[in-house]
Design a protein around this motif. Structure first.
Motif, mmCIF file in Angstrom:
data_model
loop_
_atom_site.group_PDB
_atom_site.id
_atom_site.type_symbol
_atom_site.label_atom_id
_atom_site.label_comp_id
_atom_site.label_asym_id
_atom_site.label_seq_id
_atom_site.Cartn_x
_atom_site.Cartn_y
_atom_site.Cartn_z
ATOM 1 N N ASP A 204 0.791 -1.143 -0.246
ATOM 2 C CA ASP A 204 0.107 0.140 -0.037
ATOM 3 C C ASP A 204 0.742 1.118 0.022
ATOM 4 N N ALA A 205 1.951 1.099 -0.700
ATOM 5 C CA ALA A 205 2.766 2.347 -0.765
ATOM 6 C C ALA A 205 2.156 3.516 -1.333
ATOM 7 N N ARG A 206 2.068 4.571 -0.427
ATOM 8 C CA ARG A 206 1.702 5.873 -1.062
ATOM 9 C C ARG A 206 2.430 7.211 -0.948
ATOM 10 N N PHE A 207 3.227 6.859 -1.985
ATOM 11 C CA PHE A 207 4.204 7.881 -2.367
ATOM 12 C C PHE A 207 4.228 8.224 -3.782
ATOM 13 N N VAL A 224 0.216 13.890 2.002
ATOM 14 C CA VAL A 224 -0.005 13.606 3.423
ATOM 15 C C VAL A 224 -0.279 12.157 3.561
ATOM 16 N N VAL A 225 0.574 11.370 4.253
ATOM 17 C CA VAL A 225 0.208 9.907 4.448
ATOM 18 C C VAL A 225 -0.330 9.592 6.184
ATOM 19 N N PRO A 359 4.971 9.957 16.117
ATOM 20 C CA PRO A 359 4.811 9.678 17.454
ATOM 21 C C PRO A 359 3.789 8.968 18.195
ATOM 22 N N VAL A 360 2.787 8.723 17.206
ATOM 23 C CA VAL A 360 1.468 7.811 17.753
ATOM 24 C C VAL A 360 0.514 7.794 16.494
ATOM 25 N N GLY A 361 0.369 6.484 15.821
ATOM 26 C CA GLY A 361 -0.400 6.353 14.969
ATOM 27 C C GLY A 361 -1.116 5.018 14.864
ATOM 28 N N THR A 362 -1.843 4.659 13.724
ATOM 29 C CA THR A 362 -2.605 3.537 13.654
ATOM 30 C C THR A 362 -1.571 2.570 12.773
ATOM 31 N N TYR A 363 -1.989 1.194 12.851
ATOM 32 C CA TYR A 363 -1.231 0.353 11.921
ATOM 33 C C TYR A 363 -0.984 0.663 10.649
ATOM 34 N N GLU A 364 -2.253 1.343 9.959
ATOM 35 C CA GLU A 364 -2.396 1.958 8.267
ATOM 36 C C GLU A 364 -1.216 3.050 8.421
ATOM 37 N N ASP A 365 -1.343 3.464 9.338
ATOM 38 C CA ASP A 365 -0.212 4.966 9.305
ATOM 39 C C ASP A 365 1.491 4.606 9.511
ATOM 40 N N VAL A 366 1.431 3.427 10.243
ATOM 41 C CA VAL A 366 2.707 2.627 10.342
ATOM 42 C C VAL A 366 3.335 1.921 8.880
ATOM 43 N N LEU A 367 2.365 1.557 8.205
ATOM 44 C CA LEU A 367 2.611 1.100 6.913
ATOM 45 C C LEU A 367 2.796 2.208 5.982
ATOM 46 N N ALA A 368 2.089 3.340 6.204
ATOM 47 C CA ALA A 368 2.323 4.362 5.182
ATOM 48 C C ALA A 368 3.881 4.846 5.136
ATOM 49 N N VAL A 369 4.124 4.831 6.443
ATOM 50 C CA VAL A 369 5.452 5.458 7.027
ATOM 51 C C VAL A 369 6.600 4.572 6.361
ATOM 52 N N LEU A 370 6.343 3.436 6.837
ATOM 53 C CA LEU A 370 7.274 2.166 6.289
ATOM 54 C C LEU A 370 7.365 2.187 4.431
ATOM 55 N N SER A 371 6.179 2.609 3.854
ATOM 56 C CA SER A 371 6.429 2.527 2.510
ATOM 57 C C SER A 371 7.233 3.548 1.882
ATOM 58 N N VAL A 372 7.550 4.506 2.772
ATOM 59 C CA VAL A 372 8.544 5.703 2.308
ATOM 60 C C VAL A 372 9.973 5.219 2.821
ATOM 61 N N VAL A 373 10.031 4.728 3.949
ATOM 62 C CA VAL A 373 11.532 4.874 4.533
ATOM 63 C C VAL A 373 12.216 3.455 4.042
ATOM 64 N N LEU A 374 11.322 2.558 3.926
ATOM 65 C CA LEU A 374 11.603 0.960 3.668
ATOM 66 C C LEU A 374 10.686 0.546 2.465
#
Length: 512
Positions: A204-207, A224-225, A359-374
């Motif tokens: 679900d990469a969103r970039f 914004v992800v 700082p605090v997010g849901t699992y979907e937020d975690v996946l969105a951030v990981l899709s950018v840095v990994l």
């Protein structure tokens, strides 16, 4: 003092620019206010203090008052001249390869940073700078530690243009036109706006796609992800283990001291102020938090009084940690932090704040951030894999866990702690109550070590520690069978060496 850098042979001379004229006032306004307050208070108290009733009107008393005002005006003039000199002698220059900053009126200081070694650039706006519409550029350069270069202050729009231009050059991109190409229509991209992921990429990469990289000084397109609502931020602060333990400690201390004769709640004021300061710091740094993707990396913005906008280039992330504190787990909340070169050497509090990507997010937020840095986790089903890594236990999805015989040493965590190898990274899973995973890309593995204490030696297990730069992520695979630990040590060393050969550590988005 080193001489100014000489221009490269055959290269056109690059002009120097000055910072905004108000910059010295933004930096030194507090000293001006303090001097004016002290001098004004002393002057007024001297001439308009207690009057002697026996004396009549004194028309000559205006002369000393005038002299005092002239002295105060002279001091103010000297301060303004100092501000002017500071502004006049502060210049910056951006060449194809370097960023140069010269400053200082009496003691000259010249700083130079190689553009291809720039790790990230933050845009910070202290409260007074926000009033004047100014911003400060803070450069993180490889191996600079706490001596990263600053450029203060320029107009906010100019700061954004400088950041995008420098990061584009640091990424190895050439400035071929003035504006980035538009993103492809939504119908031609993946489910969240990026290109359709290939096997092994985040599902679900969103970039934006790579061809949306900035080609000139204008800002790259952002999307914004992840964002943090105020209610979730306040709830996460109150449910932090440190906050819960502080509250319980204060309540217990108040109950215990209430039985002491002469006790007053005022005695708990220092502890309350310390706790309030910690809570305010968490609120101030998490307020209005947004993480957005752009062609130059993950852009993070936050702040209540002092705002900051920082960019984390994905190719410069050395390690990633996803954590789920015990009191957050019923809410489904997680935190994401990273180790980035150049950040860990600064002040402890500042480095910790800048290392947080969510700082605090849901699992979907975690996946969105990981899709950018990994962007390429190296597994076929990344959503299910990371769900098993964060909240799972056992050997599902390729995880190797600790042997059952170490159950007396890790009663709750022995079935959970372990590791999994993907095509691109090693994932270490730890913790039962406070759950964490540490992700280290193979190309970022800087060293490996096997550790074994007396109890571990008796149990026939070993810990594998992965060396990385200073930061919040300390990747360790705990209590592996000794044979499995040795095999992982050799295999990870080979994977890291092979991955480093295929990675360009200077240009992280494209070829120069």
């Amino acid at each position: 003092m080193n001489p100014p850098p000489a221009p490269e042979p055959g290269a056109p001379e690059v002009p120097w620019h000055r910072v905004h004229p108000v910059s010295p006032l933004v930096r030194g306004w507090l000293a001006v206010v303090a001097i004016a307050f002290v001098y004004g208070q002393n002057t007024l108290s001297s001439f308009f203090g207690e009057e002697e009733p026996s004396r009549g009107p004194d028309f000559v008393s205006g002369a000393p008052l005038l002299v005092s005002l002239l002295i105060g005006g002279g001091i103010l003039l000297l301060i303004l001249l100092g501000f002017f000199g500071s502004w006049w002698f502060t210049k910056y220059q951006i060449t194809e390869r370097h960023v140069n900053v010269n400053s200082g009126m009496v003691f000259r200081q010249q700083r130079q940073a190689r553009i291809d070694r720039v790790q990230s650039i933050d845009i910070a706006q202290p409260l007074v700078a926000r009033i004047f519409g100014l911003a400060e550029l803070r450069f993180d350069v490889a191996d600079s530690g706490s001596a990263a270069m600053n450029l203060a202050f320029v107009k906010l729009s100019e700061a954004h243009e400088l950041r995008n231009s420098i990061l584009a050059r640091a990424a190895g991109l050439q400035a071929t036109n003035d504006s980035p190409p538009p993103l492809a229509p939504a119908g031609e991209q993946g489910p969240a706006g990026g290109q359709s992921p290939e096997p092994g990429q985040m599902a679900d990469a969103r970039f934006p796609p790579a061809d949306a990289a900035p080609r000139g000084p204008r800002a790259a397109s952002e999307r914004v992800v992840a964002s943090v609502p105020l209610g979730r931020l306040v709830g996460s602060i109150l449910l932090r283990p440190s906050t819960v333990f502080m509250l319980l400690g204060l309540i217990g201390l108040a109950i215990a001291m209430s039985n002491i004769e002469g006790f007053a709640p005022f005695y708990l004021l220092p502890a309350l102020l310390g706790m309030a300061g910690a809570l305010w710091n968490n609120l101030n740094t998490g307020y209005n938090f947004k993480a957005a993707t752009s062609a130059d990396g993950l852009r993070v913005g936050y702040g209540l009084l002092d705002t900051r906008h920082q960019t984390v280039p994905p190719g410069r992330v050395q390690a990633i940690k996803v954590s789920a504190p015990f009191f957050w787990r019923p809410m489904g909340w997680y935190k994401v932090a990273v180790n980035v070169a150049g950040i860990g050497g600064g002040a402890a509090n500042d480095a910790e704040q800048r290392s947080v990507l969510l700082p605090v997010g849901t699992y979907e937020d975690v996946l969105a951030v990981l899709s950018v840095v990994l962007p390429s986790p190296g597994v076929e089903a990344p959503r299910e894999f990371f769900a098993a890594a964060i909240n799972g236990s056992g050997t599902a999805h390729g995880f190797v866990v600790s042997p059952p015989r170490i159950r007396p040493l890790a009663l709750l965590a022995y079935r959970r702690q372990g590791y999994a190898l993907t095509d691109t990274a090693l994932v270490a899973r730890n913790g039962a109550l406070h759950r964490t995973i540490a992700i280290v890309p193979h190309a970022r593995t800087q060293g490996l070590s096997l550790r074994q204490g007396p109890l571990a030696r008796r149990m026939g297990v070993v810990d594998l520690a992965l060396a990385t730069i200073p930061g919040p992520v300390v990747p360790v695979v705990r209590q592996l069978d000794i044979d499995a630990g040795r095999d992982l040590f050799l295999e990870q060393a080979d994977r890291a060496a092979a991955a480093r050969k295929q990675t360009d550590s200077n240009h992280w988005l494209g070829d120069a």
